[in-house]
Motif scaffolding. Structure first.
Motif, PDB file in Angstrom:
ATOM      1  N   THR A  29      -6.916   3.155  14.827  1.00 47.98           N
ATOM      2  CA  THR A  29      -5.497   1.969  14.200  1.00 47.98           C
ATOM      3  C   THR A  29      -5.034   1.792  15.344  1.00 47.98           C
ATOM      4  N   GLU A  30      -4.439   3.028  16.303  1.00 41.24           N
ATOM      5  CA  GLU A  30      -3.595   3.234  16.854  1.00 41.24           C
ATOM      6  C   GLU A  30      -4.060   2.288  18.484  1.00 41.24           C
ATOM      7  N   LEU A  31      -5.085   2.612  19.061  1.00 39.48           N
ATOM      8  CA  LEU A  31      -5.559   1.242  19.373  1.00 39.48           C
ATOM      9  C   LEU A  31      -6.023   0.204  19.055  1.00 39.48           C
ATOM     10  N   MET A  32      -6.100   0.221  18.321  1.00 41.06           N
ATOM     11  CA  MET A  32      -6.669  -2.053  17.286  1.00 41.06           C
ATOM     12  C   MET A  32      -5.365  -2.546  17.557  1.00 41.06           C
ATOM     13  N   GLU A  33      -3.831  -1.839  16.789  1.00 40.55           N
ATOM     14  CA  GLU A  33      -3.016  -2.344  17.362  1.00 40.55           C
ATOM     15  C   GLU A  33      -2.183  -2.968  18.085  1.00 40.55           C
ATOM     16  N   SER A  34      -2.624  -1.764  19.355  1.00 40.35           N
ATOM     17  CA  SER A  34      -2.106  -1.502  21.125  1.00 40.35           C
ATOM     18  C   SER A  34      -2.694  -3.049  21.882  1.00 40.35           C
ATOM     19  N   VAL A  35      -3.807  -3.461  21.411  1.00 38.84           N
ATOM     20  CA  VAL A  35      -4.499  -3.960  22.082  1.00 38.84           C
ATOM     21  C   VAL A  35      -3.953  -5.538  21.691  1.00 38.84           C
ATOM     22  N   HIS A  36      -4.186  -5.450  19.811  1.00 34.80           N
ATOM     23  CA  HIS A  36      -3.512  -6.930  19.816  1.00 34.80           C
ATOM     24  C   HIS A  36      -2.259  -7.601  19.582  1.00 34.80           C
ATOM     25  N   GLN A  37      -1.307  -6.305  20.052  1.00 34.63           N
ATOM     26  CA  GLN A  37       0.009  -6.842  20.497  1.00 34.63           C
ATOM     27  C   GLN A  37      -0.037  -6.913  22.237  1.00 34.63           C
ATOM     28  N   PHE A  38      -0.253  -6.007  23.041  1.00 31.43           N
ATOM     29  CA  PHE A  38      -0.684  -6.956  24.374  1.00 31.43           C
ATOM     30  C   PHE A  38      -1.111  -8.036  24.537  1.00 31.43           C
ATOM     31  N   LEU A  39      -2.645  -8.587  23.750  1.00 33.76           N
ATOM     32  CA  LEU A  39      -3.285  -9.776  23.565  1.00 33.76           C
ATOM     33  C   LEU A  39      -1.853 -10.817  23.412  1.00 33.76           C
ATOM     34  N   TYR A  40      -1.376 -10.458  22.322  1.00 37.81           N
ATOM     35  CA  TYR A  40      -0.541 -11.540  21.759  1.00 37.81           C
ATOM     36  C   TYR A  40       0.173 -11.848  23.213  1.00 37.81           C
ATOM     37  N   GLN A  41       1.034 -10.750  23.438  1.00 34.18           N
ATOM     38  CA  GLN A  41       2.181 -11.120  24.548  1.00 34.18           C
ATOM     39  C   GLN A  41       1.456 -11.757  25.471  1.00 34.18           C
ATOM     40  N   GLU A  42       0.224 -11.645  26.393  1.00 34.96           N
ATOM     41  CA  GLU A  42      -0.318 -12.519  27.047  1.00 34.96           C
ATOM     42  C   GLU A  42      -0.631 -13.177  26.956  1.00 34.96           C
ATOM     43  N   ALA A  43      -1.542 -14.207  25.812  1.00 37.95           N
ATOM     44  CA  ALA A  43      -1.658 -15.007  25.420  1.00 37.95           C
ATOM     45  C   ALA A  43      -0.169 -16.020  24.429  1.00 37.95           C
ATOM     46  N   HIS A  44       0.579 -14.715  24.369  1.00 35.72           N
ATOM     47  CA  HIS A  44       2.063 -16.194  23.541  1.00 35.72           C
ATOM     48  C   HIS A  44       2.173 -17.525  24.762  1.00 35.72           C
ATOM     49  N   ALA A  45       2.444 -17.127  25.978  1.00 35.58           N
ATOM     50  CA  ALA A  45       2.953 -17.522  27.194  1.00 35.58           C
ATOM     51  C   ALA A  45       2.266 -19.067  27.381  1.00 35.58           C
ATOM     52  N   LEU A  46       1.503 -19.165  26.787  1.00 36.46           N
ATOM     53  CA  LEU A  46       0.238 -20.466  26.241  1.00 36.46           C
ATOM     54  C   LEU A  46       0.482 -20.974  25.801  1.00 36.46           C
ATOM     55  N   GLY A  47       1.278 -21.238  24.599  1.00 36.16           N
ATOM     56  CA  GLY A  47       1.344 -21.722  23.088  1.00 36.16           C
ATOM     57  C   GLY A  47       1.856 -21.292  22.333  1.00 36.16           C
ATOM     58  N   ASN A  48       2.063 -21.903  20.990  1.00 39.31           N
ATOM     59  CA  ASN A  48       2.664 -21.534  20.169  1.00 39.31           C
ATOM     60  C   ASN A  48       2.320 -20.967  19.277  1.00 39.31           C
ATOM     61  N   GLU A  49       1.035 -20.790  18.701  1.00 36.99           N
ATOM     62  CA  GLU A  49      -0.090 -20.264  18.158  1.00 36.99           C
ATOM     63  C   GLU A  49      -1.121 -19.638  18.230  1.00 36.99           C
ATOM     64  N   VAL A  50      -1.483 -18.702  18.411  1.00 39.76           N
ATOM     65  CA  VAL A  50      -2.348 -17.504  18.698  1.00 39.76           C
ATOM     66  C   VAL A  50      -3.032 -17.566  17.598  1.00 39.76           C
ATOM     67  N   VAL A  51      -4.191 -16.874  17.995  1.00 40.95           N
ATOM     68  CA  VAL A  51      -5.389 -16.370  17.009  1.00 40.95           C
ATOM     69  C   VAL A  51      -6.249 -16.101  17.569  1.00 40.95           C
ATOM     70  N   ILE A  52      -5.978 -13.876  17.095  1.00 39.18           N
ATOM     71  CA  ILE A  52      -7.447 -12.845  17.988  1.00 39.18           C
ATOM     72  C   ILE A  52      -8.101 -12.429  17.372  1.00 39.18           C
ATOM     73  N   ASN A  53      -9.018 -12.235  17.349  1.00 34.69           N
ATOM     74  CA  ASN A  53     -10.381 -11.435  16.276  1.00 34.69           C
ATOM     75  C   ASN A  53     -10.993 -10.603  17.603  1.00 34.69           C
ATOM     76  N   LEU A  54     -10.544  -9.051  16.964  1.00 32.03           N
ATOM     77  CA  LEU A  54     -10.731  -8.107  18.501  1.00 32.03           C
ATOM     78  C   LEU A  54     -11.486  -7.399  17.637  1.00 32.03           C
ATOM     79  N   ARG A  55     -12.614  -7.332  18.353  1.00 30.56           N
ATOM     80  CA  ARG A  55     -14.374  -6.410  17.739  1.00 30.56           C
ATOM     81  C   ARG A  55     -13.462  -4.951  18.138  1.00 30.56           C
ATOM     82  N   GLU A  56     -13.743  -4.242  16.849  1.00 29.77           N
ATOM     83  CA  GLU A  56     -13.061  -2.897  16.578  1.00 29.77           C
ATOM     84  C   GLU A  56     -14.568  -1.903  17.708  1.00 29.77           C
ATOM     85  N   PRO A  57     -14.185  -0.841  18.038  1.00 27.46           N
ATOM     86  CA  PRO A  57     -15.146   0.220  18.685  1.00 27.46           C
ATOM     87  C   PRO A  57     -15.499   0.715  17.843  1.00 27.46           C
TER      88      PRO A  57
END
Length: 230
Positions: A29-57
């Protein structure tokens, strides 16, 4: 329709962030939430709507403590299929990698009119279009500031998505032109006149000849002027 599209994307986004049931989900859980938040912050600068599908380890992997995500390719925008590295542990020595699919709904530039080769791009030649940026070429231009004032290298038909290799910066120095070269150091500044041996745009390096034999390379800083830093 726009409301429905936003509503649908909001639902997808909430699903993308929902943890999977089972022991392996809570373990990471901690890993997934951390990566989700990181990717959202990186991608949000490109547009207003972001959809992330992250594969669980894999559930067989040990728990990642103190996760520190990073993009494995810093030169590529976080769009489409993305590889994410994560440093784990207090010493960050353990590194694992996750895969994610990222869709960003944002605006990009298209030609509002037919643009001839050699034409200088002006704002009235452009218009915005909205769509999934992940479906576009990595060279697609999303900001008008990155294209206005540049020169079309090829004919561009109306409605075409503008890409960086379609244009080039205008030449501020022409081959054979008499130019001023400024040499600047911590406590001095001198200038000389020479002949440009090649064309150059802002910030480009150009060879300049002085007299019959002396040649040096200088950086274009404005029209007809170059600089050598010491």
């Amino acid at each position: 329709m726009r409301f429905l599209r936003h509503f649908s994307l909001a639902i997808l986004l909430s699903w993308a962030f929902m943890p999977m049931a089972g022991a392996s989900s809570s373990k990471h859980t901690e890993l997934m939430e951390s990566v989700h938040q990181f990717l959202y912050q990186e991608a949000h600068a490109l547009g207003n709507e972001v959809v992330i599908n992250l594969r669980e380890p894999s559930p067989h992997l040990p728990t990642c403590t103190n996760p520190e995500p990073f993009l494995t390719n810093q030169n590529k925008a976080p769009l489409g299929r993305v590889s994410v590295g994560v440093r784990c542990g207090t010493d960050s020595r353990q590194v694992r990698y996750l895969q994610a699919d990222i869709d960003v709904i944002g605006s990009y530039m298209v030609a509002a009119v037919d643009i001839e080769r050699g034409a200088q791009i002006t704002p009235d030649m452009l218009e915005e279009a909205d769509g999934n940026l992940g479906d576009l070429s990595s060279r697609a231009i999303t900001d008008s500031d990155d294209i206005v004032g540049k020169i079309a290298r090829r004919p561009i038909a109306s409605g075409t998505t503008l890409q960086s290799h379609f244009v080039e910066a205008p030449h501020l120095v022409e081959r054979g032109q008499r130019v001023r070269v400024i040499a600047q150091g911590a406590a001095f500044q001198v200038s000389r006149e020479g002949e440009a041996l090649e064309d150059g745009a802002m910030g480009e390096d150009v060879r300049v000849r002085f007299g019959s034999r002396e040649v040096l390379t200088a950086r274009v800083i404005e029209r007809g002027t170059l600089m050598v830093d010491f």
